[in-house]
Structure formats: C-alpha cells, structure tokens
Design a protein around this motif. Structure first.
Motif, PDB file in Angstrom:
ATOM      1  N   ASP A   1       0.813  -1.213   0.000  1.00 45.61           N
ATOM      2  CA  ASP A   1       0.000   0.000   0.000  1.00 45.61           C
ATOM      3  C   ASP A   1       0.852   1.272   0.000  1.00 45.61           C
ATOM      4  O   ASP A   1       0.331   2.366   0.083  1.00 45.61           O
ATOM      5  CB  ASP A   1      -0.950   0.012   1.203  1.00 45.61           C
ATOM      6  CG  ASP A   1      -0.201  -0.002   2.528  1.00 45.61           C
ATOM      7  OD1 ASP A   1       1.044  -0.115   2.512  1.00 45.61           O
ATOM      8  OD2 ASP A   1      -0.857   0.085   3.578  1.00 45.61           O
ATOM      9  N   ARG A   2       2.179   1.096  -0.079  1.00 46.84           N
ATOM     10  CA  ARG A   2       3.148   2.173  -0.227  1.00 46.84           C
ATOM     11  C   ARG A   2       3.015   3.229   0.867  1.00 46.84           C
ATOM     12  O   ARG A   2       3.122   4.425   0.604  1.00 46.84           O
ATOM     13  CB  ARG A   2       3.019   2.835  -1.611  1.00 46.84           C
ATOM     14  CG  ARG A   2       3.556   1.969  -2.747  1.00 46.84           C
ATOM     15  CD  ARG A   2       3.557   2.748  -4.047  1.00 46.84           C
ATOM     16  NE  ARG A   2       4.430   3.916  -3.967  1.00 46.84           N
ATOM     17  CZ  ARG A   2       5.729   3.916  -4.249  1.00 46.84           C
ATOM     18  NH1 ARG A   2       6.326   2.780  -4.613  1.00 46.84           N
ATOM     19  NH2 ARG A   2       6.430   5.018  -4.172  1.00 46.84           N
ATOM     20  N   GLN A   3       2.817   2.808   2.093  1.00 46.94           N
ATOM     21  CA  GLN A   3       2.898   3.782   3.171  1.00 46.94           C
ATOM     22  C   GLN A   3       4.357   4.140   3.411  1.00 46.94           C
ATOM     23  O   GLN A   3       5.275   3.472   2.951  1.00 46.94           O
ATOM     24  CB  GLN A   3       2.251   3.237   4.441  1.00 46.94           C
ATOM     25  CG  GLN A   3       2.893   1.975   4.995  1.00 46.94           C
ATOM     26  CD  GLN A   3       2.342   1.623   6.362  1.00 46.94           C
ATOM     27  OE1 GLN A   3       2.662   2.269   7.339  1.00 46.94           O
ATOM     28  NE2 GLN A   3       1.488   0.613   6.408  1.00 46.94           N
ATOM     29  N   LYS A   4       4.569   5.202   4.180  1.00 50.30           N
ATOM     30  CA  LYS A   4       5.894   5.810   4.286  1.00 50.30           C
ATOM     31  C   LYS A   4       6.961   4.813   4.728  1.00 50.30           C
ATOM     32  O   LYS A   4       8.040   4.723   4.122  1.00 50.30           O
ATOM     33  CB  LYS A   4       5.834   6.984   5.260  1.00 50.30           C
ATOM     34  CG  LYS A   4       7.165   7.696   5.437  1.00 50.30           C
ATOM     35  CD  LYS A   4       7.056   8.824   6.455  1.00 50.30           C
ATOM     36  CE  LYS A   4       8.411   9.481   6.689  1.00 50.30           C
ATOM     37  NZ  LYS A   4       8.328  10.555   7.717  1.00 50.30           N
ATOM     38  N   GLY A   5       6.698   4.046   5.795  1.00 46.61           N
ATOM     39  CA  GLY A   5       7.700   3.113   6.299  1.00 46.61           C
ATOM     40  C   GLY A   5       8.067   2.056   5.282  1.00 46.61           C
ATOM     41  O   GLY A   5       9.241   1.663   5.156  1.00 46.61           O
ATOM     42  N   ILE A   6       7.096   1.563   4.501  1.00 44.15           N
ATOM     43  CA  ILE A   6       7.378   0.533   3.498  1.00 44.15           C
ATOM     44  C   ILE A   6       8.185   1.115   2.355  1.00 44.15           C
ATOM     45  O   ILE A   6       9.145   0.491   1.864  1.00 44.15           O
ATOM     46  CB  ILE A   6       6.054  -0.082   2.994  1.00 44.15           C
ATOM     47  CG1 ILE A   6       5.298  -0.750   4.148  1.00 44.15           C
ATOM     48  CG2 ILE A   6       6.329  -1.083   1.893  1.00 44.15           C
ATOM     49  CD1 ILE A   6       3.980  -1.363   3.737  1.00 44.15           C
ATOM     50  N   VAL A   7       7.824   2.316   1.903  1.00 43.05           N
ATOM     51  CA  VAL A   7       8.559   2.947   0.805  1.00 43.05           C
ATOM     52  C   VAL A   7      10.014   3.163   1.192  1.00 43.05           C
ATOM     53  O   VAL A   7      10.944   2.857   0.422  1.00 43.05           O
ATOM     54  CB  VAL A   7       7.889   4.274   0.410  1.00 43.05           C
ATOM     55  CG1 VAL A   7       8.756   5.023  -0.595  1.00 43.05           C
ATOM     56  CG2 VAL A   7       6.509   4.013  -0.169  1.00 43.05           C
ATOM     57  N   GLU A   8      10.237   3.676   2.408  1.00 42.49           N
ATOM     58  CA  GLU A   8      11.615   3.906   2.857  1.00 42.49           C
ATOM     59  C   GLU A   8      12.376   2.589   3.016  1.00 42.49           C
ATOM     60  O   GLU A   8      13.560   2.497   2.665  1.00 42.49           O
ATOM     61  CB  GLU A   8      11.605   4.674   4.174  1.00 42.49           C
ATOM     62  CG  GLU A   8      11.090   6.104   4.046  1.00 42.49           C
ATOM     63  CD  GLU A   8      11.094   6.832   5.376  1.00 42.49           C
ATOM     64  OE1 GLU A   8      11.455   6.197   6.398  1.00 42.49           O
ATOM     65  OE2 GLU A   8      10.738   8.018   5.413  1.00 42.49           O
ATOM     66  N   GLY A   9      11.715   1.576   3.541  1.00 40.17           N
ATOM     67  CA  GLY A   9      12.375   0.288   3.712  1.00 40.17           C
ATOM     68  C   GLY A   9      12.734  -0.361   2.397  1.00 40.17           C
ATOM     69  O   GLY A   9      13.813  -0.960   2.254  1.00 40.17           O
TER      70      GLY A   9
ATOM     71  N   CYS B   1      -0.432  -1.788  -4.490  1.00 40.22           N
ATOM     72  CA  CYS B   1      -1.414  -2.871  -4.481  1.00 40.22           C
ATOM     73  C   CYS B   1      -2.767  -2.278  -4.861  1.00 40.22           C
ATOM     74  O   CYS B   1      -3.260  -1.345  -4.211  1.00 40.22           O
ATOM     75  CB  CYS B   1      -1.479  -3.518  -3.101  1.00 40.22           C
ATOM     76  SG  CYS B   1      -2.871  -4.626  -2.861  1.00 40.22           S
ATOM     77  N   MET B   2      -3.364  -2.767  -5.927  1.00 37.54           N
ATOM     78  CA  MET B   2      -4.618  -2.206  -6.420  1.00 37.54           C
ATOM     79  C   MET B   2      -5.761  -2.392  -5.437  1.00 37.54           C
ATOM     80  O   MET B   2      -6.746  -1.651  -5.485  1.00 37.54           O
ATOM     81  CB  MET B   2      -4.982  -2.844  -7.762  1.00 37.54           C
ATOM     82  CG  MET B   2      -4.298  -2.195  -8.948  1.00 37.54           C
ATOM     83  SD  MET B   2      -4.710  -0.425  -9.082  1.00 37.54           S
ATOM     84  CE  MET B   2      -6.487  -0.510  -9.305  1.00 37.54           C
ATOM     85  N   HIS B   3      -5.633  -3.352  -4.557  1.00 39.70           N
ATOM     86  CA  HIS B   3      -6.670  -3.542  -3.535  1.00 39.70           C
ATOM     87  C   HIS B   3      -6.752  -2.310  -2.633  1.00 39.70           C
ATOM     88  O   HIS B   3      -7.833  -1.775  -2.390  1.00 39.70           O
ATOM     89  CB  HIS B   3      -6.349  -4.788  -2.719  1.00 39.70           C
ATOM     90  CG  HIS B   3      -7.148  -4.917  -1.475  1.00 39.70           C
ATOM     91  ND1 HIS B   3      -8.467  -5.287  -1.470  1.00 39.70           N
ATOM     92  CD2 HIS B   3      -6.816  -4.710  -0.171  1.00 39.70           C
ATOM     93  CE1 HIS B   3      -8.919  -5.313  -0.244  1.00 39.70           C
ATOM     94  NE2 HIS B   3      -7.936  -4.964   0.570  1.00 39.70           N
TER      95      HIS B   3
ATOM     96  N   SER C   1      -9.242   3.235  -1.407  1.00 42.60           N
ATOM     97  CA  SER C   1      -9.118   4.675  -1.183  1.00 42.60           C
ATOM     98  C   SER C   1      -9.957   5.437  -2.202  1.00 42.60           C
ATOM     99  O   SER C   1     -10.602   6.441  -1.875  1.00 42.60           O
ATOM    100  CB  SER C   1      -7.645   5.090  -1.290  1.00 42.60           C
ATOM    101  OG  SER C   1      -6.871   4.426  -0.316  1.00 42.60           O
ATOM    102  N   PHE C   2      -9.960   4.971  -3.432  1.00 45.47           N
ATOM    103  CA  PHE C   2     -10.761   5.609  -4.482  1.00 45.47           C
ATOM    104  C   PHE C   2     -12.252   5.468  -4.192  1.00 45.47           C
ATOM    105  O   PHE C   2     -13.033   6.404  -4.399  1.00 45.47           O
ATOM    106  CB  PHE C   2     -10.412   4.975  -5.832  1.00 45.47           C
ATOM    107  CG  PHE C   2     -11.115   5.594  -7.000  1.00 45.47           C
ATOM    108  CD1 PHE C   2     -10.750   6.841  -7.474  1.00 45.47           C
ATOM    109  CD2 PHE C   2     -12.144   4.921  -7.635  1.00 45.47           C
ATOM    110  CE1 PHE C   2     -11.404   7.418  -8.548  1.00 45.47           C
ATOM    111  CE2 PHE C   2     -12.806   5.478  -8.710  1.00 45.47           C
ATOM    112  CZ  PHE C   2     -12.429   6.735  -9.176  1.00 45.47           C
ATOM    113  N   ARG C   3     -12.662   4.320  -3.696  1.00 47.85           N
ATOM    114  CA  ARG C   3     -14.074   4.098  -3.380  1.00 47.85           C
ATOM    115  C   ARG C   3     -14.539   5.027  -2.258  1.00 47.85           C
ATOM    116  O   ARG C   3     -15.656   5.542  -2.282  1.00 47.85           O
ATOM    117  CB  ARG C   3     -14.291   2.637  -2.985  1.00 47.85           C
ATOM    118  CG  ARG C   3     -15.754   2.237  -2.842  1.00 47.85           C
ATOM    119  CD  ARG C   3     -15.873   0.926  -2.078  1.00 47.85           C
ATOM    120  NE  ARG C   3     -15.113  -0.136  -2.714  1.00 47.85           N
ATOM    121  CZ  ARG C   3     -15.599  -0.923  -3.666  1.00 47.85           C
ATOM    122  NH1 ARG C   3     -16.836  -0.755  -4.088  1.00 47.85           N
ATOM    123  NH2 ARG C   3     -14.844  -1.874  -4.173  1.00 47.85           N
ATOM    124  N   LYS C   4     -13.699   5.211  -1.240  1.00 50.70           N
ATOM    125  CA  LYS C   4     -14.054   6.112  -0.140  1.00 50.70           C
ATOM    126  C   LYS C   4     -14.173   7.560  -0.610  1.00 50.70           C
ATOM    127  O   LYS C   4     -15.009   8.317  -0.129  1.00 50.70           O
ATOM    128  CB  LYS C   4     -13.004   6.014   0.958  1.00 50.70           C
ATOM    129  CG  LYS C   4     -12.976   4.687   1.687  1.00 50.70           C
ATOM    130  CD  LYS C   4     -11.872   4.679   2.741  1.00 50.70           C
ATOM    131  CE  LYS C   4     -11.815   3.331   3.443  1.00 50.70           C
ATOM    132  NZ  LYS C   4     -10.721   3.280   4.448  1.00 50.70           N
TER     133      LYS C   4
END
Length: 747
Positions: A438-446, A459-461, A466-469
């Motif tokens: 989901d490319r949150q900050k910690g994952i992107v940096e890691g 991840c398109m899920h 997020s698009f639906r909300k």
C-alpha cells in the motif's frame, strides 16, 4: 355455606391461578383441572403424591361431603350424585396405594416441583380448619372450577417462580465419615452438592484444620462440619444435619456457581473442542444443572481452561527464546529471532522464516513479493507483518512473518532489512524483485533502502479502496479503475481514463495525481505476472483471524501447522499431474490456442512474425525474445494468442516457451522441502544442544494492552469499507437516523 380453609406450608397463601376465588360449599364436588379432574405428575388415577408411608386423616368439622379428587379421572353428574350418597365421607386420594387423611395436628408442607409432582415436605404445617384459607401451589397451575360453584370470599395469589431441590445423585451424597484429601476438595464436593440440590450454602468457618457451613436460607437448620484430626492428612465430615426447612433458591442463578466451577464443568468438552462457544456452555449448564449464568461467567470459565491448555499470554512471551531455538533445531536453515527493549526486556519484534519457504521462493517462485499486515486480537495486541510470494499456479506462498509491538515506519524498515538479509544469504545474485504494497511511508523507505533496484508498485486492492471512499456514489468508477489497471497498452489505459473523466472530472483528476507507473500495468516497469493485489491478510483470513487471538507461541504454531499442511497437500497434488504446465497455465495456453485459430501469420525471418486479426489489427511477435507488441507475453510469462499462432505456424511446442516457474517440475521443486513439526514445550530443554546463554533472556509482555470492550471477531471485508450506510427514516417524527420504535421526540 360452610367455610373450609386449607393451609399449606409457611405461607398460608396458596396460588391457584390469578384472580380466582375458591369456595367449598355443602354437598359440592370440587373439580380441579379439566372439568372435574386435576392432572398432576404421573398419570395415576386419583393420585396425589405426598410422601410414602404417611397416613393423614381429614377433619373438616362439618358433616358435608366435600370430596377432593386429584388425577386424570373425570366425574360426570352421575358420579357427583354417587358422591353425595356417601355418609359424611371426605376422601383424599394421595400417593400410590396410600390413603391420606389431613389432620390439623400433622406438620407438613405441600410443594409442587418442576416436574409437576405434588410432594409433601416435612416440618411444615398442613391444616384444614372450619375457616376458609387460601391454597398455595406454584405459579402456572390453574384450577378449573365447575360452573355450578359459587366463586367468592377467597382470593387466589400468584407465588414466585422457585427452583425446588432435586434428589442428590450418588456422586453428590454427603455423609458422616466421608473423607477428602484437603479442605479445597471438601469445599468443591459441598459446592457440587449444593448446586445439585438447588440450595445455597454460607461458610461459617474455614481454615487449614476445619470447615463449617450452613444453608444460606434464614432459619434453615441444614449444617455441616468437617475437620482434620491430629496426625491424619485427610478432612472428614464429623457432623451433618441433612434436614431442610427452606424451599430452595428462588432465583435462576446460584451463589456457588463460580467461574472455577464453570471451568471444571466444561473442561473435558473444551479440551476436545476449543471452539466451544460461551453461549453453548450456558446452554449445557442450564440443561444439566438447571441454573442460568451470565455470559461473562461462561466466557471467563472458558478462558481459564484455555489458559491451562494453551498457556497464558505472559508465558508465551517468556517462551519465545526457547521457541526460536526449537524452530532452528527442527527446521535447519530457518531464521527465528526475537528482540526486546534494552531497558526492560519488553517484547519488541519477532522474525520467523522457515527454510522450506526460503528454498521454494529462491529456486522456484516468481521474483514477486507482496507486503501486508494484520492487527492481532490478543491480550497485548501487536501487528503481524507478512511477506508472501506466489507459486507457479498463482497461490500465495508465505515467505516470512514478523510480529511487532506496533505498526510503525521503524518496524517496517526493520522487517524489510531482515527480509533482505534472508535473500542475500540464500542466493548468489539478488534477484530484481517486484514488490507490491500500500506504499505507506515506512514501506517505501524500507524498500528504497534495502531493495534499491526493486520495482515497487501499488497494491490495487488498497488503491481502489481509497478511491471508493473518495467517490462512494459512483460504483461504476471503481470498475473502470480496475479496467485501466489491467490495460496492457497505453492507448487502452488512456481510453479508460477518458471514460472516468466523462463521469467525474474530479475522479479523473484524483487518479492522474498518482503516477501510473506505480499501479497501471501499461506503465509499470516490472513484471507482475498478472498480479495486481497483495491483500494477503484478506486471502488468509479464514484461519489467520482465529490465530490472531491466541498467545504468541500458540499463534506461531498455528501458522506453522497451516504451512506444514499446505506444503504436504500441494506436494502430493502435484504428483498426480501429468501435464507439462500447472493447471492455471495449461488453461490459459489452451484458451490462447483456441483464439489463435482465426489469426493470419506472416513470417519475416526465423524469429519474427506478423500476426494479423480482423478485430485487433497487426501485432509483431518475436519468439526468440518471447515478446509481442500486445505486451501480453512479456507481462504474463506465457505465450499470448499472437505468440501461440506464430509458434504453431513454425511447428514449435507452445509449452516450451512458457517461463519455467509455470512448469509442473518447478512447481514440485517449490514444495520439495518439508516444514517439520515442533515437539511439546515440556521437552524443549531436554532436546536443546550446545550453549544456552541466550535462553536466559526473559522477554516480558509489551506494554500495550487490549482496550476494554468485546473485540471484533469478524474482519470487515474490503468491499464493505467505505460503503455508504442506508439512511433510516422515522415515520413518527419524520426525522432520519432512527426508527419509530426508538423515537423519543415529543409530539
């Protein structure tokens, strides 16, 4: 009219149904129940069970024939005339072959038990006097009087619901001289007897040498005394007064039905079936013991047994160092490391990856990893981090697990560093990975720090949710977003975005702010093999949700058992396959062969072909480089329909041009290694070899605790997140947000 009064027990009021008066007149027969008979207890004619061996005379004070007949025998008018012919006789049919005459001098109580037997308990007054008094039986039994009788003078009263005592079975009998190993055993036996007999006890004295208790009912003489004689280790019942003058408990619960008693009652069932629900525990206790407990008592009783079976949450953290050593001992080559805070040794992180998973991913799986997490439901919460690959048949292939005290950027960076070390130690050349998250900050940096050459996509899920909300009122927009993500060419992708823009310009602007190279197949630089999602937790939810509420060692064991089962089942299944490719790849190639029948093929040289279709135009295929202008071959790893037509044109074997990860031979290599079981924890210390210095480290539970309230057991489905709830309308006040039944607005 003569007045007759019948007094039963301590309470002179006898309830025979609500709002009915009872009058016994001269020469009148009293019919009880249906027309003239009262059916109580067993179907004996004219039987009323008082107690065997008692004979009682009936003295009414007047020479009137007032015959009281109880049973299923019905009298008609002829029977009534026959009754009047008897000379001043007053008969009462009581019990089996017992003639009972009611005397004013006898001291008995008439009790109607739950099974509708009418019993006569001792030490209570039973009198019939010339005055009219009220008759008391339990609520729910009604007297049907003859129409000819006058109803006056005596009002009937409804008595409360009582739980009458039942006969104690042999397992709960108490007698003088009975011995117990200790005072706790004595208390348990007395508690069980009290519950079985439906009376409550009150402790008078209790210490290491003596125990005295009495009936909790005021004025009841029941009492028991047990003591330990000098030099004798056992407790012995010294005296006991077995007589009760009380009527038992008058409520549905029981004072002696403690949480420990509940646990003891259902322990065997819980050991056989850990999924036994508190609601089912309540039903069984009510059916067997006739008492009603609260849901919390049943839940706490179950938790107490489960703690004894699976261990406590605190013990689970203390066992982590030993558990990690057992993983590495039983599964050589595996990685299992636990970390605590330096200040207080509170649990911080756990990383586990089995050698069978490492071997299968490195040698047989696609270089594709999905990252996801799920929140734990245990006492101390925490988060489970997951790194999962995909086998040749498209199924999830769990690679590594991490448990952290909380989800944070630092913990994600740590987890990815452990994953990098795992791959680096088991491969000569680090593969260029494709990572989905989901490319949150910690994952992107890691990912950027540990896998700088990897292709990191959305991840398109998570993106679609997020698009639906953001745009909940346009359901079709989400479908168009997925079609844009699946589009293989830039032209097809832009066409879908234009369709979204025609419906909502704001939605199109929202999408264009996210670089398409991170999520769209047409722009993505890596190879996804058709996988657009990494919603691992959703896919594993069927068994992972139940494991997330267990102590940490039990949870990891549940995960290990599931992996062990998967590896064995998939290994055996692949042995039955006789095809070259796995089933999903074989099906995809067969569909491509069928579509290729309508294509026209022109050959440019030994490797390059021109494939023409009336609907798709011209596509160029290079069988040497295994690519097609439609990009289907290179993106999915299998020959597309255009590539298949070119291969068939030059009489090549289509299956040989599929990537090796789709072959059955590679699939078998994926699951060739075994995840071995771990012995019972009672044998861990005996089986360990070598230095055990690190086992002296004690890992304490984390400081985070589960908040109060009942935790949610059912995971919210992704498609339900962000869905607009139906607005309810009140027909009373014309407002929204509530129903008519809950409306409190003044009118």
């Amino acid at each position: 009219m003569a007045k007759h009064e019948l007094v039963l027990g301590q309470n002179p009021d006898l309830a025979l149904g609500q709002s009915h008066d009872l009058v016994i007149g001269q020469s009148q027969g009293l019919g009880i129940s249906h027309r003239h008979g009262l059916g109580l207890g067993h179907p004996h004619e004219d039987d009323l069970v008082l107690s065997q061996g008692h004979e009682h005379s009936l003295v009414s004070g007047h020479h009137h024939d007032s015959r009281l007949v109880l049973g299923h025998h019905h009298h008609d008018s002829h029977d009534e005339e026959h009754d009047r012919d008897h000379d001043y006789s007053s008969e009462l049919a009581l019990g089996q072959n017992h003639v009972a005459h009611l005397l004013t001098s006898h001291n008995h109580e008439l009790v109607l038990s739950d099974n509708h037997d009418l019993t006569l308990a001792e030490t209570h007054d039973l009198a019939v006097e010339p005055n009219l008094e009220q008759l008391s039986i339990e609520q729910g039994h009604e007297l049907a009087l003859q129409p000819a009788l006058d109803i006056s003078q005596s009002q009937l009263v409804v008595s409360p619901v009582l739980q009458t005592r039942i006969i104690v079975n042999a397992n709960h009998e108490l007698h003088v001289g009975q011995e117990f190993p200790d005072v706790n055993s004595c208390r348990r036996a007395l508690r069980c007897a009290a519950i079985a007999c439906h009376f409550e006890i009150q402790t008078v004295k209790s210490d290491k040498t003596r125990f005295t208790a009495k009936c909790a009912a005021e004025g009841c003489p029941w009492r028991i005394h047990a003591a330990r004689l000098p030099g004798v280790p056992t407790f012995t019942i010294r005296t006991i007064n077995e007589n009760h003058t009380c009527i038992g408990i008058n409520h549905l619960g029981h004072q002696q039905a403690s949480v420990q008693w509940v646990a003891s009652s259902v322990e065997e069932r819980l050991r056989e079936n850990p999924q036994y629900k508190p609601k089912e525990i309540l039903e069984e206790i009510h059916r067997v013991h006739g008492i009603t407990l609260s849901y919390k008592q049943a839940w706490r009783g179950k938790e107490r047994i489960m703690s004894a079976v699976r261990g406590s949450f605190e013990e689970g953290y203390r066992l982590l160092p030993e558990y990690c050593e057992q993983i590495k001992r039983t599964n050589p080559g595996s990685i299992a490391s636990v970390y605590g805070n330096q200040e207080d040794n509170c649990f911080k992180r756990l990383f586990v990856s089995y050698y069978a998973s490492i071997h299968g991913f490195v040698h047989a799986c696609r270089p594709l990893i999905g990252l996801d997490r799920t929140l734990l439901k245990s006492k101390y919460l925490g988060t489970l981090l997951l790194a999962t690959g995909f086998d040749g048949d498209g199924a999830l292939f769990p690679l590594a697990f991490g448990i952290v005290d909380e989800e944070s950027d630092d913990n994600w960076i740590w987890f990815l560093s452990e994953l990098h070390a795992l791959l680096e130690n088991n491969t000569e050349n680090m593969p260029r990975l494709t990572i989905l998250s989901d490319r949150q900050k910690g994952i992107v940096e890691g990912v950027d720090f540990n896998f700088p050459t990897a292709f990191h996509g959305f991840c398109m899920h998570h993106l679609s949710e997020s698009f639906r909300k953001e745009f909940p009122h346009h359901a079709n927009l989400v479908n168009l977003l997925w079609e844009a993500a699946h589009a293989l060419t830039v032209i097809d992708f832009e066409a879908k975005i234009l369709e979204i823009e025609e419906i909502s310009q704001e939605a199109a602007y929202w999408i264009r702010r996210i670089p398409p190279r991170l999520w769209a197949t047409a722009y993505f630089e890596g190879t996804r093999y058709g996988h657009l999602t990494a919603n691992i937790a959703e896919s594993l939810n069927s068994w992972l949700l139940e494991a997330s509420g267990l102590p940490i060692v039990q949870m990891m064991e549940c995960i290990r058992r599931q992996l062990m089962t998967w590896f064995n089942e998939r290994r055996e299944m692949s042995m039955q396959w006789s095809t070259i490719l796995v089933s999903s790849a074989e099906r995809r190639v067969s569909e491509a062969i069928e579509r290729a029948q309508g294509y026209q093929v022109g050959r440019a040289n030994e490797a390059e072909f021109e494939v023409v279709s009336a609907h798709e135009g011209t596509n160029i295929v290079d069988i040497r480089n295994r690519c097609c202008l439609c990009r289907g071959w290179q993106l999915y790893g299998l020959p597309c329909a255009h590539g298949v037509s070119a291969l068939l044109f030059c009489r090549q074997n289509v299956h040989r041009y599929a990537e090796s990860c789709f072959t059955v031979a590679t699939y078998r290599k994926t699951y060739s290694q075994t995840i071995h079981p771990i012995p019972d924890r009672s044998l861990w210390k005996e089986l360990l070899e070598g230095p055990q210095d690190q086992l002296d480290i004690i890992i304490n539970p984390p400081k985070s605790l589960r908040p109060p309230g009942r935790p949610r057991k059912k995971r919210v489905r992704a498609e339900d997140r962000g869905r607009v709830k139906r607005v309810v309308h009140c027909s009373r006040c014309n407002q929204t947000g509530h129903f008519r039944t809950t409306c409190s607005a003044p009118l």
